[in-house]
Design a protein around this motif. Structure first.
Motif, PDB file in Angstrom:
ATOM      1  N   PRO A 151      -4.503  -6.668  -3.546  1.00 37.94           N
ATOM      2  CA  PRO A 151      -5.520  -7.574  -2.995  1.00 37.94           C
ATOM      3  C   PRO A 151      -6.436  -6.825  -2.037  1.00 37.94           C
ATOM      4  O   PRO A 151      -5.978  -6.027  -1.223  1.00 37.94           O
ATOM      5  CB  PRO A 151      -4.699  -8.632  -2.251  1.00 37.94           C
ATOM      6  N   GLY A 152      -7.725  -7.079  -2.160  1.00 40.60           N
ATOM      7  CA  GLY A 152      -8.664  -6.532  -1.192  1.00 40.60           C
ATOM      8  C   GLY A 152      -8.832  -7.519  -0.054  1.00 40.60           C
ATOM      9  O   GLY A 152      -9.002  -8.726  -0.282  1.00 40.60           O
ATOM     10  N   HIS A 155     -11.006  -8.936   7.083  1.00 38.38           N
ATOM     11  CA  HIS A 155     -10.482  -9.574   8.310  1.00 38.38           C
ATOM     12  C   HIS A 155      -9.098 -10.184   8.071  1.00 38.38           C
ATOM     13  O   HIS A 155      -8.813 -11.306   8.486  1.00 38.38           O
ATOM     14  CB  HIS A 155     -11.447 -10.630   8.843  1.00 38.38           C
ATOM     15  N   LEU A 156      -8.259  -9.417   7.347  1.00 38.43           N
ATOM     16  CA  LEU A 156      -6.879  -9.815   7.035  1.00 38.43           C
ATOM     17  C   LEU A 156      -6.806 -11.063   6.153  1.00 38.43           C
ATOM     18  O   LEU A 156      -5.760 -11.694   6.052  1.00 38.43           O
ATOM     19  CB  LEU A 156      -6.052 -10.021   8.314  1.00 38.43           C
ATOM     20  N   GLN A 157      -7.918 -11.410   5.522  1.00 39.61           N
ATOM     21  CA  GLN A 157      -7.923 -12.519   4.570  1.00 39.61           C
ATOM     22  C   GLN A 157      -8.195 -11.961   3.172  1.00 39.61           C
ATOM     23  O   GLN A 157      -9.028 -11.075   3.000  1.00 39.61           O
ATOM     24  CB  GLN A 157      -9.010 -13.542   4.929  1.00 39.61           C
ATOM     25  N   MET A 258       1.060  -1.932   7.701  1.00 41.67           N
ATOM     26  CA  MET A 258       0.782  -3.319   7.329  1.00 41.67           C
ATOM     27  C   MET A 258       1.290  -3.624   5.919  1.00 41.67           C
ATOM     28  O   MET A 258       1.910  -4.669   5.686  1.00 41.67           O
ATOM     29  CB  MET A 258      -0.723  -3.583   7.411  1.00 41.67           C
ATOM     30  N   PHE A 259       1.073  -2.722   4.981  1.00 35.70           N
ATOM     31  CA  PHE A 259       1.445  -2.966   3.592  1.00 35.70           C
ATOM     32  C   PHE A 259       2.956  -3.044   3.385  1.00 35.70           C
ATOM     33  O   PHE A 259       3.430  -3.664   2.432  1.00 35.70           O
ATOM     34  CB  PHE A 259       0.869  -1.876   2.680  1.00 35.70           C
ATOM     35  N   MET A 260       3.746  -2.394   4.266  1.00 37.67           N
ATOM     36  CA  MET A 260       5.192  -2.484   4.113  1.00 37.67           C
ATOM     37  C   MET A 260       5.783  -3.617   4.951  1.00 37.67           C
ATOM     38  O   MET A 260       6.975  -3.892   4.896  1.00 37.67           O
ATOM     39  CB  MET A 260       5.869  -1.148   4.457  1.00 37.67           C
ATOM     40  N   ASN A 261       4.920  -4.294   5.718  1.00 39.00           N
ATOM     41  CA  ASN A 261       5.346  -5.473   6.475  1.00 39.00           C
ATOM     42  C   ASN A 261       5.828  -6.557   5.518  1.00 39.00           C
ATOM     43  O   ASN A 261       5.297  -6.724   4.417  1.00 39.00           O
ATOM     44  CB  ASN A 261       4.138  -5.961   7.306  1.00 39.00           C
ATOM     45  N   PHE A 264       3.431  -8.757   3.671  1.00 37.27           N
ATOM     46  CA  PHE A 264       2.655  -8.178   2.574  1.00 37.27           C
ATOM     47  C   PHE A 264       3.602  -7.655   1.497  1.00 37.27           C
ATOM     48  O   PHE A 264       3.515  -8.070   0.340  1.00 37.27           O
ATOM     49  CB  PHE A 264       1.749  -7.055   3.096  1.00 37.27           C
ATOM     50  N   GLY A 265       4.471  -6.706   1.866  1.00 32.86           N
ATOM     51  CA  GLY A 265       5.484  -6.215   0.948  1.00 32.86           C
ATOM     52  C   GLY A 265       4.947  -5.455  -0.247  1.00 32.86           C
ATOM     53  O   GLY A 265       5.547  -5.477  -1.323  1.00 32.86           O
TER      54      GLY A 265
END
Length: 290
Positions: A151-152, A155-157, A258-261, A264-265
């Motif tokens: 996903p692109g 602002h975190l959306q 962030m991506f490994m949070n 998000f996973g």
């Protein structure tokens, strides 16, 4: 006795403040100080300020010192102020008065400048190789994962469909711009200040073009006053260029965090590259941040 000392010693507190950690930091400059001296004495002999036999024995002993530096057998002795003093001390101790002739037409001012520029040039060349290796890896991953959807975000959306390939490639291209800035810094570094002495040149007919060529500089700092005025400027320009690379890596590292949070996973890291939490056993922390 210091190279610069006259009939009175400086106050101990003043000397301690101005010298700082010179002894510790000068070990990084040691091989480059020897290289600068080798070029300088070859030039001195060409303008008849050294005899040929003097040049020969000085060259041989400087090469011996260089080997000692490379093997780890070299150190700045207690009470010796800097790398320039140590090299001259060793030459004088081993060869007698001829050892002092390496300082003819030089000041510690242009010595430290040429040492720093040779050191920075070497380190930048190493760094470029390391950045190139990372660039190649990112490009390789960009191609390998171009069809793996991601996903692109704006602002975190979630905004639009994207891919991991596009993400990897973005940081590869960012490094290209960083290297363009680094190239500009390299051009500043790659100018020869040797022969500017303490900022007003020398009364000796020094051949600055010769030392420029011998040391592999692209050009020289023509104006001897500017060579000394620019003291610290080169380091500032290099630091700015390094900050660009650091910013790119920092942003990529933040994306990875962030991506490994769990929210998000998208990615994961092997356990051996992460740490945990003393109170939360499920927590997985990247070693470059928490």
């Amino acid at each position: 006795m210091k190279l610069w000392q006259k009939d009175k010693a400086a106050l101990a507190a003043v000397e301690k403040f101005t010298v700082g950690k010179d002894q510790e930091m000068d070990t990084y400059l040691a091989p480059f100080d020897v290289l600068g001296s080798l070029a300088h004495i070859a030039m001195l002999q060409s303008i008849n300020l050294l005899e040929k036999d003097e040049l020969t024995i000085l060259q041989q002993e400087l090469k011996n010192i260089y080997k000692e530096i490379q093997s780890g057998d070299f150190k700045l002795e207690e009470g010796v102020e800097d790398i320039h003093s140590q090299v001259e001390l060793l030459l004088t101790r081993r060869l007698g008065e001829v050892g002092k002739k390496i300082h003819s037409g030089r000041s510690r001012n242009d010595q430290v400048l040429v040492d720093l520029k040779l050191f920075l040039r070497h380190e930048l060349e190493v760094l470029v190789g390391e950045v190139k290796a990372l660039f190649d890896l990112l490009q390789q991953q960009s191609e390998a994962y171009k069809n793996h959807l991601l996903p692109g975000y704006t602002h975190l959306q979630i905004a639009m469909p994207s891919s991991f390939g596009l993400w990897f490639g973005a940081y590869a291209e960012s490094l290209v711009d960083d290297l363009v800035v680094l190239q500009g810094a390299y051009k500043t570094v790659n100018k020869n200040p040797l022969g500017s002495a303490a900022g007003y040149g020398s009364s000796f007919p020094l051949n600055r073009t010769m030392t420029t060529q011998l040391l592999g500089f692209e050009d020289l700092n023509y104006n001897v006053v500017y060579a000394q005025m620019g003291r610290g400027k080169t380091e500032k320009i290099v630091a700015f260029a390094l900050a660009g690379i650091a910013a790119t890596l920092s942003k990529m590292a933040m994306d990875a965090c962030m991506f490994m949070n769990q929210n998000f996973g998208f990615i994961s890291f092997p356990d051996e590259l992460t740490t945990g939490s003393s109170i939360m056993p499920h927590k997985k922390i990247l070693m470059f941040g928490n």
